[in-house]
Structure formats: C-alpha cells, structure tokens
Design a protein around this motif. Structure first.
Motif, PDB file in Angstrom:
ATOM      1  N   HIS A 314       0.829  -1.201   0.000  1.00 43.83           N
ATOM      2  CA  HIS A 314       0.000   0.000   0.000  1.00 43.83           C
ATOM      3  C   HIS A 314       0.867   1.257   0.000  1.00 43.83           C
ATOM      4  CE1 HIS A 314      -3.414  -2.576   0.608  1.00 43.83           C
ATOM      5  NE2 HIS A 314      -2.870  -3.085   1.703  1.00 43.83           N
ATOM      6  N   ASP A 315       1.889   1.265  -0.845  1.00 44.90           N
ATOM      7  CA  ASP A 315       2.801   2.403  -0.933  1.00 44.90           C
ATOM      8  C   ASP A 315       2.156   3.585  -1.653  1.00 44.90           C
ATOM      9  OD1 ASP A 315       4.877   1.185   0.369  1.00 44.90           O
ATOM     10  OD2 ASP A 315       5.865   0.480  -1.441  1.00 44.90           O
ATOM     11  N   SER A 319       8.969   8.140  -3.851  1.00 46.12           N
ATOM     12  CA  SER A 319      10.013   7.489  -3.057  1.00 46.12           C
ATOM     13  C   SER A 319       9.434   7.222  -1.678  1.00 46.12           C
ATOM     14  CB  SER A 319      11.265   8.361  -2.954  1.00 46.12           C
ATOM     15  OG  SER A 319      10.980   9.581  -2.293  1.00 46.12           O
ATOM     16  N   GLN A 320       9.881   6.127  -1.063  1.00 45.29           N
ATOM     17  CA  GLN A 320       9.258   5.698   0.188  1.00 45.29           C
ATOM     18  C   GLN A 320      10.232   5.725   1.363  1.00 45.29           C
ATOM     19  OE1 GLN A 320       8.440   3.752  -2.791  1.00 45.29           O
ATOM     20  NE2 GLN A 320       6.697   5.177  -2.808  1.00 45.29           N
ATOM     21  N   SER A 321       9.639   5.810   2.541  1.00 41.43           N
ATOM     22  CA  SER A 321      10.392   5.760   3.785  1.00 41.43           C
ATOM     23  C   SER A 321      10.610   4.313   4.186  1.00 41.43           C
ATOM     24  CB  SER A 321       9.628   6.503   4.885  1.00 41.43           C
ATOM     25  OG  SER A 321       8.472   5.759   5.269  1.00 41.43           O
ATOM     26  N   GLY A 322      11.099   4.111   5.386  1.00 39.93           N
ATOM     27  CA  GLY A 322      11.300   2.774   5.921  1.00 39.93           C
ATOM     28  C   GLY A 322      10.058   2.192   6.561  1.00 39.93           C
ATOM     29  N   LEU A 323       8.876   2.776   6.297  1.00 37.29           N
ATOM     30  CA  LEU A 323       7.595   2.250   6.761  1.00 37.29           C
ATOM     31  C   LEU A 323       6.907   1.567   5.588  1.00 37.29           C
ATOM     32  CD1 LEU A 323       8.341   4.496   8.879  1.00 37.29           C
ATOM     33  CD2 LEU A 323       5.884   4.820   9.187  1.00 37.29           C
ATOM     34  N   ILE A 324       6.618   0.292   5.730  1.00 38.05           N
ATOM     35  CA  ILE A 324       6.085  -0.513   4.628  1.00 38.05           C
ATOM     36  C   ILE A 324       4.722  -1.052   5.037  1.00 38.05           C
ATOM     37  CG2 ILE A 324       6.498  -2.487   3.121  1.00 38.05           C
ATOM     38  CD1 ILE A 324       9.526  -2.203   3.946  1.00 38.05           C
ATOM     39  N   ALA A 325       3.656  -0.545   4.411  1.00 36.48           N
ATOM     40  CA  ALA A 325       2.294  -0.983   4.706  1.00 36.48           C
ATOM     41  C   ALA A 325       1.903  -2.101   3.741  1.00 36.48           C
ATOM     42  CB  ALA A 325       1.324   0.189   4.592  1.00 36.48           C
ATOM     43  N   TYR A 354      -5.537   5.668  12.950  1.00 39.27           N
ATOM     44  CA  TYR A 354      -4.198   6.223  12.804  1.00 39.27           C
ATOM     45  C   TYR A 354      -4.160   7.325  11.753  1.00 39.27           C
ATOM     46  CZ  TYR A 354      -1.840   2.867  15.828  1.00 39.27           C
ATOM     47  OH  TYR A 354      -1.418   2.159  16.910  1.00 39.27           O
ATOM     48  N   THR A 355      -4.728   7.063  10.596  1.00 43.84           N
ATOM     49  CA  THR A 355      -4.796   8.050   9.515  1.00 43.84           C
ATOM     50  C   THR A 355      -6.191   7.971   8.905  1.00 43.84           C
ATOM     51  OG1 THR A 355      -3.839   6.426   7.989  1.00 43.84           O
ATOM     52  CG2 THR A 355      -2.318   8.010   8.983  1.00 43.84           C
ATOM     53  N   GLN A 360      -9.789   5.894   4.965  1.00 47.26           N
ATOM     54  CA  GLN A 360     -11.143   5.880   4.405  1.00 47.26           C
ATOM     55  C   GLN A 360     -11.118   6.175   2.902  1.00 47.26           C
ATOM     56  OE1 GLN A 360     -14.382   7.496   7.249  1.00 47.26           O
ATOM     57  NE2 GLN A 360     -12.489   8.485   7.948  1.00 47.26           N
ATOM     58  N   ALA A 361     -10.256   7.105   2.494  1.00 45.61           N
ATOM     59  CA  ALA A 361     -10.168   7.439   1.069  1.00 45.61           C
ATOM     60  C   ALA A 361      -9.720   6.241   0.243  1.00 45.61           C
ATOM     61  CB  ALA A 361      -9.217   8.612   0.861  1.00 45.61           C
ATOM     62  N   ARG A 362      -8.882   5.383   0.839  1.00 45.33           N
ATOM     63  CA  ARG A 362      -8.355   4.234   0.096  1.00 45.33           C
ATOM     64  C   ARG A 362      -9.111   2.944   0.384  1.00 45.33           C
ATOM     65  NH1 ARG A 362      -2.172   3.406   0.224  1.00 45.33           N
ATOM     66  NH2 ARG A 362      -2.082   4.188   2.366  1.00 45.33           N
ATOM     67  N   GLY A 363     -10.152   3.030   1.228  1.00 44.22           N
ATOM     68  CA  GLY A 363     -10.951   1.858   1.528  1.00 44.22           C
ATOM     69  C   GLY A 363     -10.219   0.798   2.320  1.00 44.22           C
ATOM     70  N   LEU A 364      -9.326   1.231   3.205  1.00 48.61           N
ATOM     71  CA  LEU A 364      -8.541   0.291   4.011  1.00 48.61           C
ATOM     72  C   LEU A 364      -9.077   0.258   5.439  1.00 48.61           C
ATOM     73  CD1 LEU A 364      -4.942   1.326   2.837  1.00 48.61           C
ATOM     74  CD2 LEU A 364      -6.205  -0.738   2.177  1.00 48.61           C
TER      75      LEU A 364
END
Length: 393
Positions: A314-315, A319-325, A354-355, A360-364
C-alpha cells in the motif's frame, strides 16, 4: 554503513542479542545498552541522594539532550522543548495559537495523524473548518493545490511528513515554502521522520515541529521533542503554566522567552537523560548514514514482498520511507501481528484511527506495517519472509 558498523550497533543493543527480529521501529525502537545505563544511573542517583537533590545533575543531562536535539534538527538550543509524548507536544503548541473563530480554516494533508485531528476538535467546536489539501497523482500532498486554497481565512497549515501508513514522504519543504510566502503558521508532525531521515528545520520553513523519542531516535517511552521557531514563539500563549514555564520576577509571573515555556517543573530527568544519550549516539553515527541504510534495507524488503504471492503493498509517493504498509491475503492485520510475535518477530498493525482521512479514502480497514531500522539485517528479512510464507500457506 558497513557490516561492521551494523554488527557493533547490534552488539550494543540488548534486544538484538535476545534473538528478537524487530520490524516495529515506527512503534518503538530498541534502545541501546548505553541509553538504558544512562537512565538507570540517574535513577540510582535519585535513590541514593533523593530525587530533589539529584535534580541538579539531572537538569544538566536534560540540557545536554537539548543541545543534541538542536544539533540534529539544525535548530538553536533555545528553540527546543521536551514533553512526555509527541501528541502532547503537538497539542500544547496547537492550543497556544489562541482562540479560533467561525470561518477559520485549517489545511491538512490527507494523511494527517489521527491524534492531531482529535486535538483540532476544540477549534472545530469554535467554528473553524478542517479542509484537506488535494493529493497529486502519486498520492502525496500537492503544493500547487495548496497554493490555490490560500486566502485570508487560512490560519494554519499542518502536515504529517512521513505518515503512519503507506511509506509516503510528503514534500514538507515545498509546503513550507507556500506557508512562508503567505505568512501562515506551519506545523509539521515529524514523528516518523526525526531519526530516520535528515531534518533541517531552517530548510523546511516550519514554525513548529514535533517528534516522539521512542521511535527512530531509539529513546525511551515518555519522551518527545518540540521545536518552535524563535521568531514565532511570541505568537504562542500556552495555557499550561507553572513556576518553570512562567517564572516569577519583580513584574510577576511571565512566560519564558524560549521554547521552555512549554515545559513544567515536574519532569523525569532519568527518561530525558536517556533520550539525550540516544540523540548523542545518533549524531555520532550520522543521520545521513542511517537514512541510507534504512532506504537500502526497505527497498530489499519491498522488492521481496512484491514477488510474494498473497501480499498486497500500500505504498504512496515516488520514493518511500522505511515504513512498509501491506496486507497478507486471508489475515487480519492485528492477528497477523500477534502470530508473528509468537515467533519472536515484531511488526506493527494500524487501523483507521491512525490516519482516518487516508484510510477511508483508500478503503482500508487495517494494514500490517514493517518499519525498518539500521539494526535490521538480511537474516531478519529472511526470518520475516519465511514466517509470512508459512502463515500464508
């Protein structure tokens, strides 16, 4: 960082010696033995000399921590305050902005931390509106869209720089340039940034920035830091005061003219001494080296996850951080976390709170989260992936 550097870090960390695989740094990192020793030494001093008499030495350690935090953030020492949590630090600064009026607007990113949104409820009750800055095509907060939203009613721009979910790195500096150009207060929640990526508050153009001590800084729970731009300090009028934050003088009680106006006389010198040691260790290691290591490790994990059937990433962002969903097919994120814990493998799990705007916008409904530190090795990755494949099958 060389393999020898990583080995030395792990040897200095009790959690690594215990056989634990820790991929939950975004929740709380593993502290070093030296950080633990620093905390214990201050507690022993308080036990032997009494807490009040030991406070003089404790205050010296806190000031060392303040200088180390200023060095890490490229900030004046006087612009750093300490608090018991990142949420407390952010809320204190937000409340100090003053009274909110009907029609006032607060602009936030879609990925705003839920705790910050909860703190804004008092402003909403007074008639202010929270509005979401649109994202660009990558899912990041869009500075161009922000520019189009600006008018005289905007009283605050707030950005969660590295959100809890999605691995996103929002364009904090570009957002700061818009805020500074229009003279609008700009707050940054850097809870997942400080200690993971280089942070320069001068380049970010932020007025307030906060971060927890327990995450990527590898400090103890119950610690956080708050940066307040010196020229912005006069605009903040904290409601919480005591004889430390507003000391007595011939003119009566008056707020300090530095960021310590957000502190109180009652604090844990032991915990902040431990935070100071963690900050000094990070400064000695070098935040650029840490970020390079985290980036390389997280890229390896992402690539492995992409090639693993049953895994959905769910990136967001380029570019991404060290947090991987991610999610594992057929598994609730919290049950997955629990089952991995039984194998001595730690990950995180987040729900909508948490967010809330982004989830909600992404349906998660929930996500599992891997968060990387410089301590993680290829062997850690292999153990994690083997466990995920076993649970999937």
């Amino acid at each position: 960082m060389s393999p020898l550097d990583v080995q030395r870090l792990r040897e200095a960390t009790p959690g690594c010696r215990s056989g634990l695989v820790h991929f939950n740094t975004a929740g709380a990192a593993l502290p070093s033995q030296a950080t633990l020793d620093t905390i214990i030494e201050q507690l022993q001093r308080e036990a032997c000399d009494s807490p009040m008499e030991a406070s003089e030495h404790g205050a010296i350690l806190v000031e060392k921590a303040r200088r180390a935090a200023g060095q890490l953030l490229n900030a004046p020492t006087a612009s750093i305050a300490f608090a018991g949590s990142g949420s407390t630090a952010w809320s204190l600064a937000f409340q100090a902005l003053g009274r909110w009026q009907p029609g006032d607007r607060i602009l936030v990113g879609r990925h705003e931390w839920g705790g910050n949104l909860a703190s804004m409820e008092l402003a909403v009750q007074a008639g202010a509106r929270i509005e979401v800055i649109p994202c660009d095509e990558t899912g990041a907060v869009c500075p161009v869209a922000l520019e189009a939203m600006i008018d005289a009613s905007v009283k605050l721009i707030d950005l969660t720089w590295l959100p809890a979910n999605g691995g996103l790195i929002n364009p904090a500096q570009a957002i700061g340039e818009v805020a500074r150009r229009h003279g609008i207060p700009y707050f940054i929640d850097a809870g997942q940034a400080v200690g993971q990526v280089p942070v320069d508050v001068q380049a970010l153009h932020c007025d307030v920035l906060k971060s927890a001590g327990r995450k990527h800084l590898r400090g103890p729970r119950g610690t956080a830091l708050l940066y307040v731009r010196p020229d912005f300090l006069a605009r903040l009028n904290p409601a919480q005061r005591d004889v430390f934050s507003a000391p007595w003088s011939a003119q009566g009680f008056g707020l300090r003219n530095d960021a310590r106006r957000f502190e109180t006389s009652e604090t844990s010198y032991a915990l902040f001494a431990g935070l100071g040691n963690a900050l000094q260790e990070l400064n000695q290691l070098g935040i650029e080296r840490v970020w390079d290591r985290v980036r390389q490790t997280s890229e390896r994990i992402r690539e492995t996850l992409r090639q693993t059937p049953g895994i959905s990433l769910h990136d967001l962002g380029t570019s991404q951080s060290g947090l991987i969903a991610f999610n594992l097919a057929g598994w609730d994120a919290f049950e997955l976390k629990r089952r991995l814990e039984l194998k001595r493998i730690n990950i995180g799990a987040n729900d909508v709170a948490y967010t809330p705007l982004d989830m909600q916008a992404r349906g998660l409904a929930s996500i599992a989260r891997i968060s990387v530190s410089p301590l993680n090795t290829d062997q850690d990755i292999e153990r994690l992936m083997a466990a995920l494949r076993e649970l999937r099958d």
